[in-house]
Design a protein around this motif. Structure first.
Motif, PDB file in Angstrom:
ATOM      1  N   THR A  34       0.833  -1.204   0.000  1.00 13.53           N
ATOM      2  CA  THR A  34       0.000   0.000   0.000  1.00 13.53           C
ATOM      3  C   THR A  34       0.863   1.248   0.000  1.00 13.53           C
ATOM      4  O   THR A  34       0.616   2.191  -0.766  1.00 13.53           O
ATOM      5  N   SER A  35       1.884   1.265   0.828  1.00 13.55           N
ATOM      6  CA  SER A  35       2.796   2.405   0.898  1.00 13.55           C
ATOM      7  C   SER A  35       3.519   2.614  -0.436  1.00 13.55           C
ATOM      8  O   SER A  35       3.685   3.754  -0.897  1.00 13.55           O
ATOM      9  N   SER A  36       3.939   1.519  -1.050  1.00 16.42           N
ATOM     10  CA  SER A  36       4.630   1.598  -2.345  1.00 16.42           C
ATOM     11  C   SER A  36       3.745   2.238  -3.398  1.00 16.42           C
ATOM     12  O   SER A  36       4.178   3.132  -4.139  1.00 16.42           O
ATOM     13  N   LEU A  37       2.503   1.784  -3.466  1.00 19.38           N
ATOM     14  CA  LEU A  37       1.592   2.320  -4.475  1.00 19.38           C
ATOM     15  C   LEU A  37       1.259   3.783  -4.212  1.00 19.38           C
ATOM     16  O   LEU A  37       1.131   4.572  -5.160  1.00 19.38           O
ATOM     17  N   LYS A  38       1.160   4.177  -2.953  1.00 18.66           N
ATOM     18  CA  LYS A  38       0.931   5.590  -2.642  1.00 18.66           C
ATOM     19  C   LYS A  38       2.108   6.444  -3.101  1.00 18.66           C
ATOM     20  O   LYS A  38       1.928   7.515  -3.664  1.00 18.66           O
ATOM     21  N   GLU A  39       3.311   5.967  -2.857  1.00 16.84           N
ATOM     22  CA  GLU A  39       4.499   6.704  -3.281  1.00 16.84           C
ATOM     23  C   GLU A  39       4.589   6.773  -4.808  1.00 16.84           C
ATOM     24  O   GLU A  39       4.962   7.802  -5.369  1.00 16.84           O
ATOM     25  N   ILE A  40       4.239   5.692  -5.473  1.00 16.41           N
ATOM     26  CA  ILE A  40       4.227   5.691  -6.937  1.00 16.41           C
ATOM     27  C   ILE A  40       3.191   6.679  -7.455  1.00 16.41           C
ATOM     28  O   ILE A  40       3.450   7.423  -8.406  1.00 16.41           O
ATOM     29  N   ILE A  55      -4.938   1.301  -9.841  1.00 19.63           N
ATOM     30  CA  ILE A  55      -3.884   1.232  -8.827  1.00 19.63           C
ATOM     31  C   ILE A  55      -4.496   0.578  -7.599  1.00 19.63           C
ATOM     32  O   ILE A  55      -5.474   1.073  -7.028  1.00 19.63           O
ATOM     33  N   GLY A  56      -3.977  -0.574  -7.245  1.00 21.06           N
ATOM     34  CA  GLY A  56      -4.516  -1.285  -6.092  1.00 21.06           C
ATOM     35  C   GLY A  56      -3.972  -2.691  -6.013  1.00 21.06           C
ATOM     36  O   GLY A  56      -3.463  -3.222  -7.006  1.00 21.06           O
ATOM     37  N   GLY A  57      -4.092  -3.265  -4.838  1.00 18.75           N
ATOM     38  CA  GLY A  57      -3.501  -4.590  -4.641  1.00 18.75           C
ATOM     39  C   GLY A  57      -2.013  -4.468  -4.869  1.00 18.75           C
ATOM     40  O   GLY A  57      -1.346  -3.681  -4.209  1.00 18.75           O
ATOM     41  N   ASP A  58      -1.498  -5.190  -5.839  1.00 22.71           N
ATOM     42  CA  ASP A  58      -0.110  -5.007  -6.256  1.00 22.71           C
ATOM     43  C   ASP A  58      -0.055  -4.726  -7.756  1.00 22.71           C
ATOM     44  O   ASP A  58       0.909  -5.071  -8.438  1.00 22.71           O
ATOM     45  N   ASP A  59      -1.112  -4.065  -8.266  1.00 23.68           N
ATOM     46  CA  ASP A  59      -1.240  -3.761  -9.697  1.00 23.68           C
ATOM     47  C   ASP A  59      -1.248  -2.263  -9.953  1.00 23.68           C
ATOM     48  O   ASP A  59      -1.762  -1.484  -9.151  1.00 23.68           O
ATOM     49  N   LEU A  60      -0.700  -1.898 -11.099  1.00 24.55           N
ATOM     50  CA  LEU A  60      -0.723  -0.515 -11.573  1.00 24.55           C
ATOM     51  C   LEU A  60      -0.842  -0.555 -13.084  1.00 24.55           C
ATOM     52  O   LEU A  60      -0.060  -1.230 -13.756  1.00 24.55           O
ATOM     53  N   LEU A  61      -1.825   0.150 -13.617  1.00 25.12           N
ATOM     54  CA  LEU A  61      -1.991   0.285 -15.058  1.00 25.12           C
ATOM     55  C   LEU A  61      -2.015   1.771 -15.367  1.00 25.12           C
ATOM     56  O   LEU A  61      -2.824   2.509 -14.799  1.00 25.12           O
ATOM     57  N   ILE A  62      -1.100   2.200 -16.234  1.00 31.35           N
ATOM     58  CA  ILE A  62      -1.040   3.608 -16.620  1.00 31.35           C
ATOM     59  C   ILE A  62      -1.160   3.751 -18.129  1.00 31.35           C
ATOM     60  O   ILE A  62      -0.831   2.835 -18.883  1.00 31.35           O
ATOM     61  N   LEU A  74       9.649   4.206 -16.462  1.00 28.82           N
ATOM     62  CA  LEU A  74       9.115   2.913 -16.035  1.00 28.82           C
ATOM     63  C   LEU A  74      10.045   2.234 -15.025  1.00 28.82           C
ATOM     64  O   LEU A  74       9.591   1.624 -14.061  1.00 28.82           O
ATOM     65  N   GLU A  75      11.336   2.370 -15.234  1.00 31.26           N
ATOM     66  CA  GLU A  75      12.307   1.810 -14.281  1.00 31.26           C
ATOM     67  C   GLU A  75      12.228   2.525 -12.939  1.00 31.26           C
ATOM     68  O   GLU A  75      12.381   1.901 -11.896  1.00 31.26           O
ATOM     69  N   GLU A  76      11.990   3.841 -12.960  1.00 35.82           N
ATOM     70  CA  GLU A  76      11.853   4.577 -11.700  1.00 35.82           C
ATOM     71  C   GLU A  76      10.641   4.080 -10.916  1.00 35.82           C
ATOM     72  O   GLU A  76      10.713   3.948  -9.688  1.00 35.82           O
ATOM     73  N   ILE A  77       9.552   3.812 -11.609  1.00 37.23           N
ATOM     74  CA  ILE A  77       8.361   3.266 -10.951  1.00 37.23           C
ATOM     75  C   ILE A  77       8.688   1.913 -10.321  1.00 37.23           C
ATOM     76  O   ILE A  77       8.337   1.647  -9.172  1.00 37.23           O
ATOM     77  N   ARG A  78       9.371   1.069 -11.060  1.00 29.81           N
ATOM     78  CA  ARG A  78       9.749  -0.245 -10.537  1.00 29.81           C
ATOM     79  C   ARG A  78      10.679  -0.104  -9.333  1.00 29.81           C
ATOM     80  O   ARG A  78      10.558  -0.834  -8.347  1.00 29.81           O
ATOM     81  N   ALA A  79      11.603   0.855  -9.397  1.00 27.15           N
ATOM     82  CA  ALA A  79      12.555   1.060  -8.300  1.00 27.15           C
ATOM     83  C   ALA A  79      11.844   1.532  -7.025  1.00 27.15           C
ATOM     84  O   ALA A  79      12.192   1.092  -5.922  1.00 27.15           O
ATOM     85  N   ILE A  80      10.856   2.410  -7.173  1.00 28.47           N
ATOM     86  CA  ILE A  80      10.092   2.875  -6.005  1.00 28.47           C
ATOM     87  C   ILE A  80       9.436   1.683  -5.312  1.00 28.47           C
ATOM     88  O   ILE A  80       9.494   1.548  -4.092  1.00 28.47           O
ATOM     89  N   PHE A  81       8.826   0.814  -6.104  1.00 32.00           N
ATOM     90  CA  PHE A  81       8.173  -0.371  -5.535  1.00 32.00           C
ATOM     91  C   PHE A  81       9.189  -1.245  -4.809  1.00 32.00           C
ATOM     92  O   PHE A  81       8.986  -1.618  -3.650  1.00 32.00           O
ATOM     93  N   PHE A  91       8.747  -5.722  -9.247  1.00 32.54           N
ATOM     94  CA  PHE A  91       7.605  -5.270 -10.030  1.00 32.54           C
ATOM     95  C   PHE A  91       7.891  -5.570 -11.494  1.00 32.54           C
ATOM     96  O   PHE A  91       8.843  -5.046 -12.057  1.00 32.54           O
ATOM     97  N   SER A  92       7.101  -6.424 -12.114  1.00 35.90           N
ATOM     98  CA  SER A  92       7.227  -6.669 -13.554  1.00 35.90           C
ATOM     99  C   SER A  92       6.317  -5.705 -14.299  1.00 35.90           C
ATOM    100  O   SER A  92       5.337  -5.208 -13.745  1.00 35.90           O
ATOM    101  N   CYS A  93       6.630  -5.468 -15.577  1.00 33.45           N
ATOM    102  CA  CYS A  93       5.857  -4.514 -16.368  1.00 33.45           C
ATOM    103  C   CYS A  93       5.722  -5.005 -17.806  1.00 33.45           C
ATOM    104  O   CYS A  93       6.689  -5.456 -18.410  1.00 33.45           O
TER     105      CYS A  93
END
Length: 124
Positions: A34-40, A55-62, A74-81, A91-93
């Motif tokens: 939850t914290s990861s997704l909020k930061e993302i 955005i929820g669970g462990d999923d993100l669609l942009i 996209l790598e920055e998003i993965r790094a935040i997670f 985090f796979s994408c």
């Protein structure tokens, strides 16, 4: 363009904790997700051209304009997670011109080793 992210092995991590009777560990993993997704979400808010669809669970669609497609973003998003998960989960994408293509490429990212963006070859 669409990018669909999904946490790697999150369900298994939580199930394993619960089966071992470690409810606190499962709860902590859930809180970190939850914290990861909020930061993302805060990170993405800095990019008005990017739309969060799910955005929820462990999923993100942009969704974002093709001309602003950037592997680094996209790598920055993965790094935040990963950082928020203490590098214990990744985090796979999957990326595509449609949601369907992004989902198919997410499946391929997971099939070919997880912790990656697929297709890499199409990234500018």
């Amino acid at each position: 363009m669409f990018a669909f992210f999904d946490g790697d092995n999150i369900g298994d991590t939580i199930k394993r904790s619960l089966l071992e009777g470690n409810v606190d560990s499962a709860r902590e993993t859930s809180k970190r997700i939850t914290s990861s997704l909020k930061e993302i979400e805060i990170f993405i808010d800095n990019y008005p051209e990017i739309e969060i669809i799910i955005i929820g669970g462990d999923d993100l669609l942009i969704k974002y304009p093709e001309e602003t497609y950037a592997y680094k973003l996209l790598e920055e998003i993965r790094a935040i997670f990963s950082e928020n998960m203490n590098h214990q989960n990744t985090f796979s994408c999957g990326v595509g011109k449609s949601i369907e293509e992004a989902i198919q490429n997410l499946d391929k990212a997971k099939l070919f080793g997880k912790n990656q963006i697929f297709p890499y070859k199409d990234i500018k």
